[in-house]
Design a protein around this motif. Structure first.
Motif, PDB file in Angstrom:
ATOM      1  N   LYS A 389      12.330  28.466  44.150  1.00 51.33           N
ATOM      2  CA  LYS A 389      12.222  27.401  45.015  1.00 51.33           C
ATOM      3  C   LYS A 389      13.714  27.089  45.985  1.00 51.33           C
ATOM      4  O   LYS A 389      13.631  27.195  47.048  1.00 51.33           O
ATOM      5  CB  LYS A 389      11.904  26.244  44.447  1.00 51.33           C
ATOM      6  CG  LYS A 389      10.370  26.067  43.876  1.00 51.33           C
ATOM      7  CD  LYS A 389       9.399  25.274  44.658  1.00 51.33           C
ATOM      8  CE  LYS A 389       8.030  25.480  44.595  1.00 51.33           C
ATOM      9  NZ  LYS A 389       7.422  24.764  43.543  1.00 51.33           N
ATOM     10  N   THR A 412      -9.543  30.784  42.294  1.00 49.01           N
ATOM     11  CA  THR A 412      -9.127  29.750  43.043  1.00 49.01           C
ATOM     12  C   THR A 412      -7.576  29.458  43.320  1.00 49.01           C
ATOM     13  O   THR A 412      -6.956  29.302  44.534  1.00 49.01           O
ATOM     14  CB  THR A 412      -9.704  28.418  42.543  1.00 49.01           C
ATOM     15  OG1 THR A 412     -11.107  28.719  42.559  1.00 49.01           O
ATOM     16  CG2 THR A 412      -9.451  27.168  43.374  1.00 49.01           C
ATOM     17  N   ALA A 416      -5.698  30.295  46.567  1.00 53.40           N
ATOM     18  CA  ALA A 416      -4.829  29.241  47.481  1.00 53.40           C
ATOM     19  C   ALA A 416      -3.439  29.589  47.613  1.00 53.40           C
ATOM     20  O   ALA A 416      -2.936  29.259  48.707  1.00 53.40           O
ATOM     21  CB  ALA A 416      -5.111  27.968  46.673  1.00 53.40           C
ATOM     22  N   GLU A 419      -3.473  31.812  50.506  1.00 58.24           N
ATOM     23  CA  GLU A 419      -3.809  31.242  51.650  1.00 58.24           C
ATOM     24  C   GLU A 419      -2.540  30.335  52.251  1.00 58.24           C
ATOM     25  O   GLU A 419      -2.270  30.296  53.479  1.00 58.24           O
ATOM     26  CB  GLU A 419      -4.868  30.206  51.471  1.00 58.24           C
ATOM     27  CG  GLU A 419      -6.174  30.762  51.498  1.00 58.24           C
ATOM     28  CD  GLU A 419      -7.238  29.938  51.031  1.00 58.24           C
ATOM     29  OE1 GLU A 419      -8.528  30.375  50.853  1.00 58.24           O
ATOM     30  OE2 GLU A 419      -7.256  28.637  50.932  1.00 58.24           O
ATOM     31  N   LEU A 420      -1.754  29.766  51.289  1.00 55.04           N
ATOM     32  CA  LEU A 420      -0.966  28.717  51.699  1.00 55.04           C
ATOM     33  C   LEU A 420       0.524  29.772  52.226  1.00 55.04           C
ATOM     34  O   LEU A 420       1.122  29.234  52.914  1.00 55.04           O
ATOM     35  CB  LEU A 420      -0.056  27.765  50.519  1.00 55.04           C
ATOM     36  CG  LEU A 420      -0.726  26.675  50.417  1.00 55.04           C
ATOM     37  CD1 LEU A 420      -2.501  26.348  50.430  1.00 55.04           C
ATOM     38  CD2 LEU A 420      -0.572  26.166  48.823  1.00 55.04           C
TER      39      LEU A 420
ATOM     40  N   ILE B  80      -8.225  24.094  47.819  1.00 53.94           N
ATOM     41  CA  ILE B  80      -6.940  23.889  47.911  1.00 53.94           C
ATOM     42  C   ILE B  80      -6.689  23.431  49.515  1.00 53.94           C
ATOM     43  O   ILE B  80      -6.235  22.518  49.807  1.00 53.94           O
ATOM     44  CB  ILE B  80      -6.044  24.545  47.033  1.00 53.94           C
ATOM     45  CG1 ILE B  80      -6.326  25.052  45.747  1.00 53.94           C
ATOM     46  CG2 ILE B  80      -4.576  24.087  47.562  1.00 53.94           C
ATOM     47  CD1 ILE B  80      -6.175  24.065  44.680  1.00 53.94           C
ATOM     48  N   SER B  81      -6.956  24.495  50.074  1.00 52.91           N
ATOM     49  CA  SER B  81      -6.711  24.524  51.504  1.00 52.91           C
ATOM     50  C   SER B  81      -7.583  23.644  52.137  1.00 52.91           C
ATOM     51  O   SER B  81      -7.253  22.685  52.933  1.00 52.91           O
ATOM     52  CB  SER B  81      -6.995  25.910  52.084  1.00 52.91           C
ATOM     53  OG  SER B  81      -6.098  26.914  51.778  1.00 52.91           O
ATOM     54  N   PRO B 115      -0.797  22.161  53.865  1.00 54.43           N
ATOM     55  CA  PRO B 115      -0.453  22.237  52.287  1.00 54.43           C
ATOM     56  C   PRO B 115       0.694  23.149  51.792  1.00 54.43           C
ATOM     57  O   PRO B 115       0.306  24.366  52.300  1.00 54.43           O
ATOM     58  CB  PRO B 115      -2.011  22.635  51.715  1.00 54.43           C
ATOM     59  CG  PRO B 115      -2.766  22.714  52.891  1.00 54.43           C
ATOM     60  CD  PRO B 115      -2.218  22.855  54.237  1.00 54.43           C
ATOM     61  N   ILE B 116       1.394  22.728  51.179  1.00 55.71           N
ATOM     62  CA  ILE B 116       2.545  23.676  50.745  1.00 55.71           C
ATOM     63  C   ILE B 116       2.557  23.803  49.505  1.00 55.71           C
ATOM     64  O   ILE B 116       3.507  24.904  48.767  1.00 55.71           O
ATOM     65  CB  ILE B 116       3.967  23.279  51.449  1.00 55.71           C
ATOM     66  CG1 ILE B 116       4.300  21.625  50.867  1.00 55.71           C
ATOM     67  CG2 ILE B 116       3.889  23.103  52.895  1.00 55.71           C
ATOM     68  CD1 ILE B 116       5.776  21.365  50.816  1.00 55.71           C
ATOM     69  N   ASP B 117       2.194  23.166  48.718  1.00 52.77           N
ATOM     70  CA  ASP B 117       2.175  23.066  47.104  1.00 52.77           C
ATOM     71  C   ASP B 117       0.883  22.503  46.392  1.00 52.77           C
ATOM     72  O   ASP B 117       0.601  21.711  47.033  1.00 52.77           O
ATOM     73  CB  ASP B 117       3.589  22.533  46.715  1.00 52.77           C
ATOM     74  CG  ASP B 117       3.768  22.723  45.176  1.00 52.77           C
ATOM     75  OD1 ASP B 117       3.310  23.755  44.708  1.00 52.77           O
ATOM     76  OD2 ASP B 117       4.723  22.028  44.631  1.00 52.77           O
ATOM     77  N   PHE B 118       0.748  23.136  45.387  1.00 56.84           N
ATOM     78  CA  PHE B 118      -0.671  22.716  44.869  1.00 56.84           C
ATOM     79  C   PHE B 118      -0.347  23.023  43.200  1.00 56.84           C
ATOM     80  O   PHE B 118       0.234  23.723  42.754  1.00 56.84           O
ATOM     81  CB  PHE B 118      -1.846  23.250  45.161  1.00 56.84           C
ATOM     82  CG  PHE B 118      -2.037  24.692  44.866  1.00 56.84           C
ATOM     83  CD1 PHE B 118      -1.269  25.767  45.498  1.00 56.84           C
ATOM     84  CD2 PHE B 118      -2.782  24.877  43.497  1.00 56.84           C
ATOM     85  CE1 PHE B 118      -1.473  27.199  45.138  1.00 56.84           C
ATOM     86  CE2 PHE B 118      -2.856  26.353  43.088  1.00 56.84           C
ATOM     87  CZ  PHE B 118      -2.229  27.386  44.035  1.00 56.84           C
ATOM     88  N   LYS B 202       5.707  17.320  39.432  1.00 59.45           N
ATOM     89  CA  LYS B 202       5.762  17.557  41.143  1.00 59.45           C
ATOM     90  C   LYS B 202       5.964  16.503  41.955  1.00 59.45           C
ATOM     91  O   LYS B 202       6.044  15.118  41.366  1.00 59.45           O
ATOM     92  CB  LYS B 202       4.015  17.804  41.459  1.00 59.45           C
ATOM     93  CG  LYS B 202       3.734  19.132  40.837  1.00 59.45           C
ATOM     94  CD  LYS B 202       4.272  20.301  41.645  1.00 59.45           C
ATOM     95  CE  LYS B 202       3.782  21.839  40.780  1.00 59.45           C
ATOM     96  NZ  LYS B 202       4.310  22.824  41.588  1.00 59.45           N
TER      97      LYS B 202
END
Ligand code: SF4
Ligand code: SF4
Lengths: 422, 255
Positions: A389, A412, A416, A419-420, B80-81, B115-118, B202
Motif C-alpha cells: 500500500k 468474485t 473484483a 475490475e478495480l 463488488i463493483s 470502488p478502491i478497496d474491498f 479497514k
C-alpha cells in the motif's frame, strides 16, 4: 500404461486408490492447460511430463536405483540439491499439492494443519505417489512447526534426516547452515558410498546454477509488455523443476525461452488487455494450479510468482569461485540463506523482494496467497499489505486450501480485484 | 424511445432487477432466487419482455452470486463493483459501503466515485444474512419478527464463530428457558459484532451506508453504528444497490 501398472505394483502402491487419482488428472489438465489459447509449442515437453507424471520420471528413477543409484526426497527450497547430485544421487521434490492426499494426512494430523503438510503424510501413508515410494531417504528441515512435527511421523515409516535450518540471518547462522550442509554431505556419502569430491561438487554447482539461470531467463521474458507465456504454464514448469532431471530440464526451458524470444520479437501476447498480477505467498505444489487458473480466467495474467514454486527457488546463484570443499559449501549455504521465507525472523527482505519483483514485472497488483493454517505467512501477509500500500501497489490477501469449496467466492474476490485495477 | 439499461443482481437468496431509462426514476423489482439461478434469470427475462415491448436494444449487466447464469447479459461484473457504484449513486457522495448479503458480507470503500478497496468475509456464514435466516428458523420466527423481537430484548451473548455451533448455542439457551426476545436480540447483536470485527482493519469514511437485505432496518443500523463507533446509515432501497450499480454500469459501458 500397462508398464506403469506393473511398476506401481512393484513399488508397493495402493493401485485401486491410485487409479482414482489417475482418473481425475486428464480432466484437470484439459480444463486448466489445454483450454488456454496460443500456447508456446515448446510446452509440449512439459505437457508430456505432466500427462505421465507418475510414469515417465518414476520409470527413470526405477532404472537408476536398479543400477545401485540412490534417490533423496526433499520438501523445501532451502535444501541444496548440489550436494546430493555431487554424490551421484538424484534429488526429487516430494511436495504434495492435491486434495486427494489430504484426508489420508488427517488420519495423522490435526485438521487445522496446512494442506501441504497433510498431503505429504497422505501421499506417503496412502501409498499413492510413486515418488514417495522411490526416495530412499527423505531430507526434512526445521522450518515451520507443522512440518517439524510431521517429519517425526514420516520418520517412523521411512529413513529421514532433518536439517536444522536457522531461523535468523546473523553471520553465525550462515556458518551454521554450512555446517548442516556438511552433515548432509556426510549422509549422502554414507548412503551412496560415493565421495563428494571438489571436482564433483564444482560440477554440481554449475549444473544447478544453469537450471536456475534458465528459470531466471524464463521469468525475465514474462516482464515484457506482450506476455509471451501464461502464468499457469510457467507455474507448471516451476513445479516440474523440483523433480525432473536437471540437465534435461535446463535444456527444455532454454528451448522454450528461444521460442519466447521470438514471440517477444514478433510482439505475440497471450494476455492482450489483461491485468498483470504478481502472486506471492506459500508454495504451490503440483497439481495445485487453483489460483493461477482463477486469475487467468478472470481477466488477469500472472507475470511473476514470489513463492517457492517461483522466484524463491531460483533467484541468486551459488558463487562458483570456491576452490576447496569448505569454500564451496559455504558458498552454497550463502546462496540458500538468501531465500526469504516467513519461517525466518525478521523477514522484511521478503517484502523488499515482492516490491522489487512487482516493479520489475510491471505488476498492476499483488495477490498474496497463503495456504490455510500457514501461520507464518498468514501473519506476514499484513505487513506485506502495508508495504505494498505504501508503494501504491494494489494488494489482495487470500487464504485458501486444495479444495474447490471456495472457488465461487474466490472468483468474485479476484474478479473484483481485477475490475478495480481497471 | 430511449435505450433501457437493465441491471440484474442474482443473489443467493433474492434476485433484484433495476431498469434505467432516460428522464425516468429507476424501477426496482425483487424476486426469490430459488434453487436454480438459470431458471430465475429466465423468469426475469420473460417478465421484462411482458412489460416492455422495446427491449431489443436494451443493455444488460448481470452481477451477484449467480451472475454467470444470466446468459443474455451483455456484461458480467462482480457485485463488488456494482454495489460500489450503486451505493455511491444512491447516497451521492464518497462513502464506505457495508453490504450484508445472503451468503457473504462485504466492505467496499468508494473514493472519487470509484470502488478502491474491498473485503469479503471468507471464513464462514456468521455475520451474513444466512446466519439470521438460520437463527430465525430455529426460533420459529420470520426474519421481520426476529428484528421486531430483538428490539425489545436484552442481548444474550452468542460467542461461537461458526453458524452451526452458534445454532447449538442458541438451542442450549432455549433449553434453559431464555426468552425469545433476548435470544433474538443476541442474534442480531452478534451479527452486528461480526460485521464490525470484519471491517475493523479497514478504513471507514465519514459516510457509512448499509446495503443488502437488511439495509432498510433502522434498528440494525443503530446497533451497527454503536459497534463501529460511527454512524451507519440505513438505506431504504439498499437491497437494490447491486442491481442499480449494474444498470448504471450498463449505461457507462454503452458510451
Ligand atoms: S515456504 Fe519456506 S518452508 Fe516452505 S518450502 Fe518454501 S522455504 Fe521451505
Ligand atoms: S505452507 Fe506454511 S504451514 Fe505449510 S508447510 Fe509451508 S511454511 Fe509450513
Amino acid at each position: 500404461m500397462a508398464d506403469n501398472q506393473k511398476m506401481w505394483a512393484e513399488l508397493g502402491m495402493n493401485l485401486e486408490m491410485h487409479d482414482m487419482l489417475c482418473a481425475v488428472l486428464p480432466g484437470a489438465i484439459g480444463d486448466v492447460f489445454m483450454s488456454q489459447e496460443n500456447r508456446p509449442a515448446a510446452m509440449d515437453y512439459f505437457d508430456m511430463v505432466l500427462a505421465d507424471v507418475h510414469g515417465l520420471r518414476p520409470a527413470e528413477l526405477v532404472e537408476f536405483r536398479k543400477n545401485g543409484g540412490k534417490v533423496f526426497g526433499t520438501f523445501c527450497a532451502y535444501v541444496p540439491d548440489e550436494v546430493i547430485v555431487a554424490a551421484g544421487a538424484i534429488a526429487t521434490g516430494l511436495c504434495a499439492g492435491s486434495q486427494f492426499w489430504v484426508p489420508g494426512g488427517e488420519r495423522y494430523l490435526p485438521a487445522n494443519t496446512c494442506p501441504l503438510i497433510k498431503a505429504m503424510l497422505g501421499a506417503r501413508f496412502d501409498k499413492t505417489c510413486p515418488f514417495y515410494r522411490l526416495a530412499d531417504v527423505y531430507i526434512g528441515e526445521n522450518t515451520c512447526d507443522g512440518k517439524k512435527k510431521a517429519y517425526e511421523i514420516l520418520g517412523t515409516d521411512v529413513p529421514l534426516h532433518v536439517m536444522d535450518l536457522p531461523q535468523m540471518k546473523r553471520p553465525k547462522d550462515y556458518l551454521k547452515w554450512a555446517d548442516e550442509i556438511k552433515d548432509l554431505k556426510e549422509l549422502v556419502e554414507k548412503v551412496t558410498g560415493n565421495k563428494v569430491t571438489e571436482e564433483k561438487l564444482a560440477e554440481a554447482i554449475k549444473l544447478i546454477n544453469a537450471k536456475r539461470a534458465a528459470l531466471e531467463r524464463l521469468y525475465a521474458l514474462r516482464r515484457n509488455k506482450n506476455v509471451p507465456i501464461s502464468g499457469t504454464d510457467t507455474l507448471l514448469i516451476s513445479q516440474i523443476a523440483y523433480y525432473d532431471d536437471p540437465a534435461r530440464f535446463t535444456a527444455m526451458v532454454n528451448k522454450l525461452c528461444d521460442e519466447l524470444d521470438q514471440r517477444v520479437a514478433d510482439g505475440v501476447s497471450v494476455a492482450e488487455g489483461k491485468k498483470r498480477i504478481l502472486i506471492s505467498g506459500t508454495p504451490m505444489a503440483i497439481p495445485n494450479w487453483k489460483l493461477h487458473n482463477l486469475v487467468e480466467t478472470s481477466g488477469g495474467v500472472v507475470v511473476c510468482e514470489e513463492t517457492c514454486t517461483g522466484t524463491r527457488y531460483f533467484e541468486n546463484q551459488v558463487d562458483e569461485s570456491g576452490a576447496t570443499l569448505d569454500e564451496m559449501i559455504q558458498n552454497i549455504a550463502d546462496r540458500y540463506m538468501g531465500i526469504n521465507c516467513a519461517c525466518f525472523t525478521p523477514n522484511t527482505a521478503r517484502a523488499d523482494d515482492v516490491i522489487r519483483l512487482a516493479k520489475e514485472s510491471k505488476a498492476d497488483g499483488v495477490i498474496d496467497v497463503n495456504l490455510m493454517f500457514c501461520q507464518t505467512y498468514d501473519i506476514e501477509g499484513r505487513s506485506l499489505e502495508e508495504r505494498c500500500k505504501a508503494e501504491g501497489i494494489p494488494f489482495l490477501g487470500i487464504e485458501t486450501d486444495y479444495t474447490d469449496n471456495d472457488a465461487q467466492q474466490l472468483k468474485t474476490r479476484i474478479g473484483a480485484f481485477i475490475e478495480l485495477l481497471g | 424511445m430511449s435505450r433501457k439499461y437493465i441491471g440484474i443482481d442474482i443473489g443467493s437468496t433474492a434476485s433484484k432487477v433495476c431498469i434505467l431509462e432516460e428522464g425516468k426514476e429507476p424501477v426496482f423489482e425483487v424476486l426469490p432466487t430459488g434453487w436454480n439461478s438459470k431458471i430465475t434469470a429466465g423468469i426475469i427475462k420473460q417478465d421484462l419482455e411482458k412489460r416492455y415491448d422495446d427491449l431489443d436494444d436494451a443493455k444488460v449487466v448481470a452481477t451477484g452470486y449467480g451472475r454467470i447464469s444470466v446468459e443474455y447479459a451483455d456484461h458480467v461484473i462482480t457485485e463488488i463493483s456494482c454495489h460500489g457504484i450503486g451505493g455511491y449513486n444512491m447516497i451521492g457522495r464518497d462513502c464506505t459501503i457495508i453490504d450484508i448479503g445472503g451468503q457473504d458480507t462485504k466492505y467496499i470503500n468508494v473514493v472519487g466515485g470509484k470502488p478502491i478497496d474491498f473485503l469479503m468475509n471468507d471464513k464462514c456464514a456468521a455475520g451474513t444474512g444466512k446466519f439470521i435466516e438460520v437463527m430465525a428458523n430455529r426460533l420459529g420466527l420470520t426474519i421481520e419478527e426476529l428484528f421486531e423481537l430483538a428490539e425489545i430484548g436484552e442481548p444474550i451473548s452468542i460467542s461461537s464463530l461458526c453458524t452451526v455451533f452458534a445454532e447449538s448455542e442458541v438451542i442450549n439457551y432455549m433449553g434453559e428457558g431464555r426468552s425469545r426476545e433476548d435470544l433474538a436480540a443476541g442474534v442480531i447483536d452478534s451479527v452486528a459484532l461480526k460485521v464490525a470485527t470484519l471491517v475493523q482493519r479497514k478504513e471507514l469514511q465519514d459516510t457509512v451506508i448499509i446495503t443488502g437485505g437488511f439495509s432498510n432496518n433502522e434498528f440494525f443500523a443503530s446497533l451497527l453504528s454503536k459497534k463501529l463507533g460511527k454512524t451507519a446509515l440505513a438505506m431504504p432501497d439498499g437491497r437494490y444497490a447491486g442491481a442499480y450499480g449494474a444498470a448504471l454500469l450498463a449505461k457507462q459501458k454503452d458510451k
